[in-house]
Scaffold this active site. Structure first.
Site, PDB file in Angstrom:
ATOM      1  N   ASP A   1      41.527  26.199  40.471  1.00  0.00           N
ATOM      2  CA  ASP A   1      40.780  27.417  40.172  1.00  0.00           C
ATOM      3  C   ASP A   1      39.538  27.440  41.050  1.00  0.00           C
ATOM      4  OD1 ASP A   1      42.679  27.912  38.282  1.00  0.00           O
ATOM      5  OD2 ASP A   1      41.345  27.764  36.545  1.00  0.00           O
TER       6      ASP A   1
ATOM      7  N   ASP B   1      47.717  36.944  30.191  1.00  0.00           N
ATOM      8  CA  ASP B   1      46.797  36.029  29.524  1.00  0.00           C
ATOM      9  C   ASP B   1      46.461  36.615  28.163  1.00  0.00           C
ATOM     10  OD1 ASP B   1      46.832  34.776  32.019  1.00  0.00           O
ATOM     11  OD2 ASP B   1      45.127  35.953  32.715  1.00  0.00           O
TER      12      ASP B   1
END
Length: 244
Positions: free
Chosen positions: A8, A129
């Protein structure tokens, strides 16, 4: 089953968040390209990368770091974060990304997903998500009123390569994958599903290899790898032994 190591990106650095909160970011490597090479050297075969700044900005923000990774590693890379139009999809695929992940735009602009999947068969995934069952968008800053299954079903016949399903409540907290919800999603659609959020140990990998999870394409591992709670050699050997 594929075990995807996660990188990330925030401010050009390799970080991990807790529950998607940018204020709760831990820096694990100042050099994402070096981290990518480390994962390749450990035997991983497919890299999962997210441009966190891009997810909030709605456009790529860590292109330099991503391009540096692509120069160093030869394994496939899937990338999400800030991919909101066909031009960005085309640009990333042209630079060597194997598969792009469309998240917010899949909720806001489903036609983009359909056009991209048609233009680039097998190279477009959708990132869903969920927080309390509802899909979050804009880097998880907003929660919509639709469920992951509602959105996934929109793309049943669109040629989407995979659905990446993340349980936000577990992400970065090492609480274990929410396999029940992920398997339920996988069983309800024909698109391959990848589990994400909370993978904590070899026990999660073992659970992914059980018959009930056979339809899942794989899982994403983040903090457990960085914290040393998941041994790459052990996990990859187990996957090879059971799934071939």
């Amino acid at each position: 089953m594929i075990l995807f190591p996660a990188i990330d990106l925030k401010n050009g650095q390799c970080v991990r968040l807790e529950q998607g909160d940018m204020a709760r970011a831990t820096v694990f490597n100042l050099d994402p390209a070096a981290q990518a090479k480390s994962f390749a050297d450990q035997g991983f075969e497919y890299l999962h990368v997210v441009d966190l700044d891009g997810a909030f900005a709605g456009k790529p923000m860590n292109a330099q770091a991503v391009e540096a990774m692509l120069k160093i590693v030869k394994m496939p890379v899937q990338l999400g974060g800030g991919i909101r139009d066909l031009k960005t999809v085309e640009a990333w695929l042209g630079k060597g990304i194997t598969r792009v992940i469309i998240g917010t735009a899949a909720v806001r602009d489903p036609e983009l997903v359909k056009m991209a999947a048609k233009a680039f068969p097998g190279r477009v995934a959708v990132g869903l998500d969920a927080r309390d069952g509802k899909v979050a968008v804009e880097g998880w800053a907003e929660t919509s009123e639709v469920t992951a299954l509602d959105i996934a079903k929109r793309f049943e016949d669109a040629g989407v390569a995979a659905i990446i399903f993340t349980d936000i409540a577990r992400d970065g907290l090492l609480k274990g994958l929410n396999l029940d919800a992920t398997i339920a999603l996988g069983d309800a659609i024909s698109i391959p599903v990848i589990a994400s959020g909370g993978l904590a140990s070899i026990e999660d990998v073992k659970a992914m290899l059980t018959p009930r999870a056979r339809k899942l394409e794989g899982a994403i591992a983040g903090r457990a790898l960085y914290d040393g709670r998941l041994d790459p050699a052990e996990a990859l050997a187990l996957i090879r032994a059971i799934s071939g």
